[in-house]
Every structure is written in structure tokens, then in C-alpha cells.
Design a protein around this motif. Structure first.
Motif, PDB file in Angstrom:
ATOM      1  N   PRO A  32      -2.281   9.323  -1.791  1.00  0.00           N
ATOM      2  CA  PRO A  32      -1.844   9.397  -3.217  1.00  0.00           C
ATOM      3  C   PRO A  32      -0.640  10.467  -3.477  1.00  0.00           C
ATOM      4  N   ALA A  33      -0.580  11.567  -2.521  1.00  0.00           N
ATOM      5  CA  ALA A  33       0.686  12.249  -2.626  1.00  0.00           C
ATOM      6  C   ALA A  33       1.943  11.757  -2.392  1.00  0.00           C
ATOM      7  N   PHE A  34       1.740  11.286  -1.129  1.00  0.00           N
ATOM      8  CA  PHE A  34       3.191  10.563  -0.569  1.00  0.00           C
ATOM      9  C   PHE A  34       3.634   9.401  -1.552  1.00  0.00           C
ATOM     10  N   SER A  35       2.685   8.756  -2.082  1.00  0.00           N
ATOM     11  CA  SER A  35       3.060   7.619  -3.053  1.00  0.00           C
ATOM     12  C   SER A  35       3.688   8.129  -4.237  1.00  0.00           C
ATOM     13  N   LYS A  36       3.026   9.289  -4.762  1.00  0.00           N
ATOM     14  CA  LYS A  36       3.867   9.800  -6.232  1.00  0.00           C
ATOM     15  C   LYS A  36       5.278  10.187  -5.619  1.00  0.00           C
ATOM     16  N   ILE A  37       5.543  10.778  -4.488  1.00  0.00           N
ATOM     17  CA  ILE A  37       6.635  11.111  -4.192  1.00  0.00           C
ATOM     18  C   ILE A  37       7.762   9.921  -3.866  1.00  0.00           C
ATOM     19  N   PHE A  38       7.244   9.027  -2.898  1.00  0.00           N
ATOM     20  CA  PHE A  38       8.218   7.881  -2.932  1.00  0.00           C
ATOM     21  C   PHE A  38       8.326   6.904  -3.972  1.00  0.00           C
ATOM     22  N   ASP A  39       7.280   6.972  -5.043  1.00  0.00           N
ATOM     23  CA  ASP A  39       7.552   6.104  -6.034  1.00  0.00           C
ATOM     24  C   ASP A  39       8.674   6.965  -7.106  1.00  0.00           C
ATOM     25  N   TYR A  40       8.603   8.307  -7.062  1.00  0.00           N
ATOM     26  CA  TYR A  40       9.643   9.154  -7.699  1.00  0.00           C
ATOM     27  C   TYR A  40      11.174   8.899  -7.250  1.00  0.00           C
ATOM     28  N   PHE A  41      11.179   8.704  -6.177  1.00  0.00           N
ATOM     29  CA  PHE A  41      12.299   8.432  -5.556  1.00  0.00           C
ATOM     30  C   PHE A  41      12.947   7.082  -5.456  1.00  0.00           C
ATOM     31  N   GLY A  42      11.984   5.973  -5.407  1.00  0.00           N
ATOM     32  CA  GLY A  42      12.314   4.693  -5.640  1.00  0.00           C
ATOM     33  C   GLY A  42      12.286   4.108  -4.149  1.00  0.00           C
ATOM     34  N   ILE A  49       8.848 -12.837   3.829  1.00  0.00           N
ATOM     35  CA  ILE A  49       8.311 -14.058   4.583  1.00  0.00           C
ATOM     36  C   ILE A  49       8.487 -15.555   4.152  1.00  0.00           C
ATOM     37  N   ASN A  50       9.160 -16.221   4.805  1.00  0.00           N
ATOM     38  CA  ASN A  50       9.240 -17.556   4.173  1.00  0.00           C
ATOM     39  C   ASN A  50       9.796 -17.653   2.860  1.00  0.00           C
ATOM     40  N   GLU A  51      10.919 -16.828   2.790  1.00  0.00           N
ATOM     41  CA  GLU A  51      11.642 -16.808   1.459  1.00  0.00           C
ATOM     42  C   GLU A  51      10.691 -16.050   0.220  1.00  0.00           C
ATOM     43  N   THR A  52       9.883 -15.477   0.562  1.00  0.00           N
ATOM     44  CA  THR A  52       8.753 -14.772  -0.348  1.00  0.00           C
ATOM     45  C   THR A  52       8.763 -13.337  -0.020  1.00  0.00           C
ATOM     46  N   ALA A  53       9.311 -12.511  -1.208  1.00  0.00           N
ATOM     47  CA  ALA A  53       9.720 -11.036  -0.923  1.00  0.00           C
ATOM     48  C   ALA A  53       8.558 -10.289  -1.309  1.00  0.00           C
ATOM     49  N   PHE A  54       8.028  -9.295  -0.495  1.00  0.00           N
ATOM     50  CA  PHE A  54       7.067  -8.157  -0.741  1.00  0.00           C
ATOM     51  C   PHE A  54       7.626  -7.018  -0.805  1.00  0.00           C
ATOM     52  N   SER A  55       7.347  -6.189  -1.928  1.00  0.00           N
ATOM     53  CA  SER A  55       7.716  -4.943  -1.813  1.00  0.00           C
ATOM     54  C   SER A  55       6.364  -3.896  -1.760  1.00  0.00           C
ATOM     55  N   GLU A  56       6.495  -2.835  -0.876  1.00  0.00           N
ATOM     56  CA  GLU A  56       5.518  -2.097  -0.845  1.00  0.00           C
ATOM     57  C   GLU A  56       5.984  -0.455  -0.442  1.00  0.00           C
ATOM     58  N   ASP A  57       5.255   0.507  -1.097  1.00  0.00           N
ATOM     59  CA  ASP A  57       5.849   1.704  -0.564  1.00  0.00           C
ATOM     60  C   ASP A  57       5.505   2.006   0.817  1.00  0.00           C
ATOM     61  N   LEU A  58       6.121   3.363   1.100  1.00  0.00           N
ATOM     62  CA  LEU A  58       6.137   3.660   2.534  1.00  0.00           C
ATOM     63  C   LEU A  58       4.955   4.574   2.968  1.00  0.00           C
ATOM     64  N   SER A  59       4.167   4.872   1.724  1.00  0.00           N
ATOM     65  CA  SER A  59       3.003   5.621   2.014  1.00  0.00           C
ATOM     66  C   SER A  59       1.944   5.451   3.187  1.00  0.00           C
ATOM     67  N   PRO A  60       1.505   4.215   3.249  1.00  0.00           N
ATOM     68  CA  PRO A  60       0.565   3.870   4.393  1.00  0.00           C
ATOM     69  C   PRO A  60       1.230   4.269   5.801  1.00  0.00           C
ATOM     70  N   VAL A  61       2.410   3.800   6.087  1.00  0.00           N
ATOM     71  CA  VAL A  61       3.038   4.127   7.091  1.00  0.00           C
ATOM     72  C   VAL A  61       3.481   5.506   7.583  1.00  0.00           C
ATOM     73  N   THR A  63       1.641   7.904   6.350  1.00  0.00           N
ATOM     74  CA  THR A  63      -0.041   8.411   6.354  1.00  0.00           C
ATOM     75  C   THR A  63      -0.453   8.424   7.967  1.00  0.00           C
ATOM     76  N   PHE A  64      -0.220   6.791   8.445  1.00  0.00           N
ATOM     77  CA  PHE A  64      -0.678   6.592   9.733  1.00  0.00           C
ATOM     78  C   PHE A  64       0.173   7.385  10.852  1.00  0.00           C
ATOM     79  N   ALA A  65       1.542   7.426  10.701  1.00  0.00           N
ATOM     80  CA  ALA A  65       2.048   8.260  11.606  1.00  0.00           C
ATOM     81  C   ALA A  65       1.669   9.947  11.714  1.00  0.00           C
TER      82      ALA A  65
END
Length: 290
Positions: A32-42, A49-61, A63-65
């Protein structure tokens, strides 16, 4: 006498329930802390995938690293390393293998992430039947976790978590301090200092949200000419100007909209379409007529 001599050192290397619980709380603050930071900076991860766009924040990546880096360098997660704990084999006390390090980092990242997403979709009334089953599965997991924690507290289990039990691991104090080069040592110490910064970000965001909602003034009265533009007195939605379907109230401004209308509006603009106050999806309250 021999059994007592062997039992005493093992007991000394076993952390208390307070330390393992504190390490879990610290681990749960990362996403959640990384999520707030990335959300603040956009900052978003855009996938097509197959002309379908998905948008997700970088927090899980991130966090895993972070978790994998700590598991590789110190044999424990970010929170566990902060409290000087290591993940070891429940059978012989050996350090975990690279495979279990990867599995541990994956489970530490994916389980809280999917649970948070499922609960968010359920709150927004967007969850499917299968997602509701998964939410019930998470309820069962949390109940099993509470039982396992009690067994650990009563010394009937060597692992406080069902995940650690599944992986055949337990938490112990390291017998020897981990060997690290200077670069890794400096990075890990910097990340530990950042842990307090992450907690401050979480507190600051929650406190600011309360101040923003509490400091809002009542919206100005809408004139009759503007009323015809935004709202119909006969139960019409201010956005589509049709009869309200699945009425949803905005907790900040008090106006009522169609659920789909206001949900789609918030995807483009994070403010009330009538009063102009900043709002989010969490500020919407469904109104049930029956």
C-alpha cells in the motif's frame, strides 16, 4: 539431560509471537505504501493484449523485487530481516533453497495483492460469482492462520503461518550473522530506514484524507437554470439525465447518480460532476430501495 541441552538452544532461537506479528505488519505495509507513492506520481504499467489495454501500478513488481532481494541476501522477508529473523527448514534448521526463496517472495507479493483486489471489487459490487468464492477462500485462510498462530503461541507448532507450514519452513534467529558485501549492506540499511518513511507515507495519506473530507464546505446552492443542466427533480441522474438506475450516493457531496454513470465518470475525472469536490470510488455509497 541431553534432551534438555538440545531443547534450550532451539528455544533461544525461536522468536516470540510479538516479533513474528510485527514482521508481518511491516511486510503488509510495503504494497500500500508503494501504491500511494506511484499513484501520486502517476506511474502505471501499461499492457496491451489483443488490442485490449490494461493499466496497473508498479507496486506488485517492486514489492516482489524487494522481498526476493531480502530473501536472497538475508534469508528472510523485508519485515523478518528488519527484526533479525531468518526462514529456515522446519526439519533440520538449514537455510532455504533458491526455489523456496522465489516461492516465498511470490506468495508474499501475490496473496495480499489478490486479496486486496478482490475485496476492492466486492466493495464496488463488480465481483463475479467465482471472485466471491475466492473471497470466501481468503476468509477460510485467515481463520486457519489465526488457529495456526494460536498453536504457535501454545508451542504446538513450529510455524506461525499456514504458508510457512506448507513450505516446510519456520522463523529462527540466525546462529551466525549473514555475510554481505558493503554494497548490499548499504542498500539493505537504506531500505530499513525507508521502512519508517513508508509508514509515515501511509499515516500521512490517511490523515490527509480525513482532513480533506472533514474540511469540505457545503456546496453552493444551484440556480434553477443550472439545475436543469445537472439534475432533474424527478429522480433523474445528473449525468445521463435519465431515471436513476442502481442509485448511488456520493458521501462527500450528497448527490445521487446511476452506479454505472458515476463509476465511469470517476475513471476519467476524480471529482463530483455537480459540486466539483474531489472524490474517489471509496466515497460512493449504494442505496438499496428494498
Amino acid at each position: 539431560m541431553a534432551e534438555g541441552a538440545n531443547f534450550a538452544p532451539n528455544l533461544q532461537h525461536t522468536p516470540s509471537i510479538f516479533e513474528v506479528s510485527a514482521s508481518e505488519v511491516l511486510d503488509n505495509l510495503i504494497y500500500p505504501a508503494f501504491s500511494k507513492i506511484f499513484d501520486y506520481f502517476g506511474l502505471k504499467l501499461n499492457i496491451r493484449i489483443n488490442e485490449t489495454a490494461f493499466s496497473e501500478d508498479l507496486s506488485p513488481v517492486i514489492t516482489f523485487a524487494l522481498q526476493y532481494f531480502y530473501l536472497k541476501q538475508r534469508g528472510g522477508s523485508f519485515g523478518e530481516s528488519f527484526y533479525g529473523l531468518q526462514r529456515t527448514s522446519a526439519l533440520n534448521g538449514d537455510l532455504i533453497s533458491n526455489r523456496k526463496k522465489f516461492l516465498s517472495a511470490s506468495l508474499l507479493t501475490l496473496l495480499p495483492y489478490f486479496e486486496r483486489k478482490l475485496r476492492q471489487r466486492s466493495t464496488q459490487h463488480e465481483s463475479t460469482e467465482w471472485e466471491e468464492y475466492l473471497i470466501k477462500a481468503f476468509h477460510a485462510y485467515n481463520a486457519a492462520k489465526a488457529v495456526n498462530t494460536f498453536l504457535y503461541l501454545a508451542k504446538y507448532s513450529v510455524s506461525h503461518s499456514p504458508i510457512l507450514r506448507f513450505l516446510g519452513l519456520t522463523l529462527r534467529y540466525p546462529k551466525d550473522p549473514p555475510r554481505e558485501d558493503k554494497a548490499s549492506y548499504m542498500i539493505l540499511k537504506l531500505l530499513e530506514v525507508m521502512a519508517f518513511f513508508l509508514q509515515f507515507i501511509q499515516w500521512w495519506y490517511s490523515n490527509k484524507q480525513r482532513q480533506n473530507i472533514g474540511g469540505l464546505q457545503n456546496p453552493d446552492a444551484i440556480r434553477k437554470s443550472k439545475l436543469n443542466e445537472h439534475q432533474n427533480p424527478n429522480g433523474m441522474c445528473p449525468i445521463c439525465l435519465m431515471k436513476i438506475s442502481n442509485p448511488t450516493a456520493c458521501a462527500v457531496s450528497g448527490y445521487v447518480f446511476c452506479w454505472k454513470c458515476i463509476a465511469n465518470h470517476l475513471k476519467q475525472r476524480k471529482k463530483c460532476p455537480v459540486s466539483g469536490y474531489p472524490i474517489g470510488i471509496e466515497d460512493l455509497v449504494r442505496i438499496y430501495e428494498n
